[in-house]
Scaffold this motif. Structure first.
Motif, PDB file in Angstrom:
ATOM      1  N   THR A 166      19.406  30.318  77.532  1.00 20.82           N
ATOM      2  CA  THR A 166      18.466  30.733  78.571  1.00 20.82           C
ATOM      3  C   THR A 166      18.552  32.219  78.909  1.00 20.82           C
ATOM      4  O   THR A 166      17.679  32.733  79.611  1.00 20.82           O
ATOM      5  N   GLN A 167      19.573  32.915  78.416  1.00 17.98           N
ATOM      6  CA  GLN A 167      19.640  34.364  78.649  1.00 17.98           C
ATOM      7  C   GLN A 167      18.529  35.107  77.925  1.00 17.98           C
ATOM      8  O   GLN A 167      18.297  36.289  78.173  1.00 17.98           O
ATOM      9  N   TYR A 168      17.813  34.399  77.030  1.00 23.65           N
ATOM     10  CA  TYR A 168      16.721  35.018  76.284  1.00 23.65           C
ATOM     11  C   TYR A 168      15.347  34.554  76.750  1.00 23.65           C
ATOM     12  O   TYR A 168      14.334  34.954  76.171  1.00 23.65           O
ATOM     13  N   CYS A 169      15.299  33.730  77.777  1.00 24.69           N
ATOM     14  CA  CYS A 169      14.007  33.244  78.253  1.00 24.69           C
ATOM     15  C   CYS A 169      13.178  34.410  78.796  1.00 24.69           C
ATOM     16  O   CYS A 169      13.667  35.221  79.592  1.00 24.69           O
ATOM     17  N   GLY A 170      11.943  34.465  78.350  1.00 25.97           N
ATOM     18  CA  GLY A 170      11.055  35.544  78.771  1.00 25.97           C
ATOM     19  C   GLY A 170      11.040  36.724  77.834  1.00 25.97           C
ATOM     20  O   GLY A 170      10.293  37.684  78.060  1.00 25.97           O
ATOM     21  N   MET A 171      11.832  36.678  76.757  1.00 30.85           N
ATOM     22  CA  MET A 171      11.895  37.797  75.819  1.00 30.85           C
ATOM     23  C   MET A 171      10.893  37.605  74.677  1.00 30.85           C
ATOM     24  O   MET A 171      10.790  36.519  74.110  1.00 30.85           O
ATOM     25  N   PHE A 172      10.193  38.706  74.358  1.00 25.25           N
ATOM     26  CA  PHE A 172       9.228  38.715  73.264  1.00 25.25           C
ATOM     27  C   PHE A 172       9.454  39.947  72.401  1.00 25.25           C
ATOM     28  O   PHE A 172       9.984  40.961  72.860  1.00 25.25           O
ATOM     29  N   LEU A 173       9.016  39.839  71.152  1.00 24.25           N
ATOM     30  CA  LEU A 173       9.221  40.912  70.186  1.00 24.25           C
ATOM     31  C   LEU A 173       8.494  42.188  70.619  1.00 24.25           C
ATOM     32  O   LEU A 173       7.347  42.145  71.063  1.00 24.25           O
ATOM     33  N   THR A 174       9.163  43.309  70.475  1.00 22.78           N
ATOM     34  CA  THR A 174       8.554  44.615  70.722  1.00 22.78           C
ATOM     35  C   THR A 174       7.658  44.965  69.540  1.00 22.78           C
ATOM     36  O   THR A 174       8.141  45.136  68.425  1.00 22.78           O
ATOM     37  N   PRO A 175       6.349  45.061  69.743  1.00 22.16           N
ATOM     38  CA  PRO A 175       5.448  45.336  68.611  1.00 22.16           C
ATOM     39  C   PRO A 175       5.422  46.816  68.269  1.00 22.16           C
ATOM     40  O   PRO A 175       5.808  47.674  69.076  1.00 22.16           O
ATOM     41  N   THR A 176       4.955  47.130  67.079  1.00 20.55           N
ATOM     42  CA  THR A 176       4.728  48.526  66.727  1.00 20.55           C
ATOM     43  C   THR A 176       3.618  49.105  67.598  1.00 20.55           C
ATOM     44  O   THR A 176       2.702  48.393  68.009  1.00 20.55           O
ATOM     45  N   LEU A 177       3.707  50.396  67.878  1.00 19.63           N
ATOM     46  CA  LEU A 177       2.631  51.085  68.592  1.00 19.63           C
ATOM     47  C   LEU A 177       1.698  51.813  67.628  1.00 19.63           C
ATOM     48  O   LEU A 177       0.762  52.494  68.069  1.00 19.63           O
ATOM     49  N   ARG A 178       1.929  51.674  66.346  1.00 19.76           N
ATOM     50  CA  ARG A 178       0.981  52.271  65.408  1.00 19.76           C
ATOM     51  C   ARG A 178      -0.364  51.546  65.551  1.00 19.76           C
ATOM     52  O   ARG A 178      -0.421  50.320  65.628  1.00 19.76           O
TER      53      ARG A 178
END
Length: 499
Positions: A392-404
């Motif tokens: 549960t320490q990762y709940c709410g985490m999503f991949l950081t997308p490229t800004l390109r």
């Protein structure tokens, strides 16, 4: 005796400095007035000579200084290089970027391209991979819907906005702990996650490695990293009931056997492949992955920023200021997660550290699933992956997308809650300093912060990294002009730049 290189370097600088600090002949006093010329006329003549001579010398000195800086930027000291960058918009320290090698597509990639654009592989007969990953829109959606419509009759709403398929060629497999890189050894993700539980979250600052980057999830595909390869990623939408909606992989195999390019399968993989449905699907998805890897349009690196890095383009004053703010760890600090510098071996920056963050973006009521008040999309810990549900320490985490190509997008964040860059920047700037401008309010008028994540997981949300480290009532990290300049810089990340 001064060396030629030294004199070549110092001459334009001396000329520029002398123009500002040392009188020239043009500054000499005017001759005394003649009998035919009154004193006032003589004085005016002297001032005109003074101004004209001063301006000419300054212009000459500046021109020589700027020309030298453009021709010999490598000889400019760091401080002077900053002046040159500010004045001319040129990169004072250009680099050589190591782009992927280009070659004609292999036979497998050519086959994969046909599969990528084939609508007959969907249950509706109206969707292909390219429907949600349009080449004309940086391999993302071609509309501003928060989520895309799919299903047998194209009446089923998706769960998340499809991320771009561009710039995934260097994406590592999902991991927690030391970067697994290219390894054939199986990784026990659950064990690694358990070991990381309770460890302090690493603070990430622009242009500096986080104190403990290994203690957060990283790599993988989709918003939650549940798939590691382009091959496995490609099969997911084909059998997803709200996307291409095939009932089973067997349905996909039957459709592949009816395609106009079946003979290409036989030539590449052997005639026996038509009798092995699972192998047929595996090779078809492998071909799609090869297409995404080999076709340069998936990783073009043709943005204005790329050319600026190489010394082939100049940034405007607004773009330069936006870049400075982007990298400033006390201001926008975008580069803390969206890495902006080339690697040491010259690989172009991907503008992502491929790690996962819990940002606390507001809930999007436009997503049908969010009409159920007890439903929460919590990224790494569920609901669409279940191997880390207990971490549960990762709940709410999503991949950081490229800004390109970010300026070409029409939806932002994992739930598509925003539809333009201005609102995205306002979120980072005001999330905690003025939450009533970001979140809905309760009956008493108080902002309901982090309303898209159950309260018990709010401790996972990043409050350590600027600009998210401000408190309620604090001055926001960025001014309105700062935000405009950052957006101007973000527009330099779009591929296809032409002067």
């Amino acid at each position: 005796m001064t060396s030629p290189s030294t004199s070549l370097f110092t001459y334009p600088i001396d000329l520029f400095v002398n123009a500002m600090s040392r009188p020239s002949d043009a500054f000499a006093p005017a001759p005394p007035p003649t009998a035919d010329e009154p004193d006032s006329a003589s004085t005016r003549r002297a001032w005109l000579r003074l101004l004209a001579g001063s301006a000419a010398t300054v212009v000459l000195g500046f021109a020589a200084f700027a020309a030298f800086a453009l021709v010999y930027p490598e000889r400019m000291p760091a401080a002077v290089g900053g002046i040159v960058e500010e004045i001319t918009g040129a990169n004072p320290h250009p680099v050589h970027l190591m782009r992927p090698q280009q070659a004609p597509l292999s036979a497998v990639a050519v086959l994969g391209k046909q599969i990528f654009f084939d609508k007959t592989l969907s249950a509706s007969g109206q969707q292909s991979c390219a429907t949600c990953h349009s080449p004309k829109h940086s391999y993302g959606p071609d509309n501003a819907l928060s989520v895309q419509m799919g299903g047998l009759h194209l009446d089923q709403a998706g769960y998340r906005p499809p991320p771009s398929l561009a710039y995934l060629y260097r994406q590592a497999p999902f991991s927690i702990g030391p970067d697994q890189g290219d390894t054939d050894a199986p990784v026990d993700i659950t064990r690694l996650a358990s070991q990381a539980a309770g460890m302090q979250r690493a603070e990430k600052t622009a242009l500096a490695a986080p104190a403990a980057p290994a203690m957060v999830p990283q790599g993988g595909l989709f918003w939650d990293g549940r798939t590691d390869t382009l091959q496995n990623q490609a099969i997911g939408p084909l059998t997803n009931p709200v996307e291409m909606a095939n009932a089973s992989e067997a349905d996909v195999a039957r459709k592949l056997l009816q395609t106009r390019y079946l003979d290409q399968f036989k030539r590449i993989f052997g005639v026996g492949i038509v009798n092995n449905p699972s192998l047929l699907i595996a090779e078809a998805m492998f071909a799609v992955g090869r297409y995404q890897t080999e076709d340069p349009s998936f990783h073009a690196f043709t943005s204005k920023y790329d050319y600026w890095l190489e010394g082939k383009a100049r940034l405007t004053r607004a773009e330069l200021h936006g870049l400075q703010l982007f990298n400033d760890k006390d201001k926008a600090n975008c580069a803390g997660c969206h890495l902006s510098q080339p690697s040491r071996d010259g690989l172009p920056p991907l503008f992502t550290d491929t790690q996962y963050e819990a940002l606390g973006v507001p809930r999007n009521p436009a997503i049908p699933m969010n009409k159920e008040p007890n439903f929460f999309d919590m990224g790494v810990c569920g609901p669409f992956r279940d191997d880390l549900a207990k971490q549960t320490q990762y709940c709410g985490m999503f991949l950081t997308p490229t800004l390109r190509n970010v300026a070409e997008r029409k939806v932002f964040f994992h739930n598509g809650v925003y539809h333009d860059l201005r609102h995205v920047m306002d979120f980072y700037n005001l999330r905690d300093t003025a939450p009533d401008k970001i979140y809905p309010r309760d009956a008493s008028g108080k902002a309901i912060k982090y309303d898209d994540l159950p309260p018990r997981y709010h401790a996972n949300i990043d409050v350590a990294d600027a600009p998210l480290d401000r408190k309620f009532g604090d001055q926001p990290a960025m001014t309105d002009q700062d935000i405009q300049d950052i957006i101007a810089f973000l527009k330099t990340l779009s591929d296809g730049y032409r002067e």
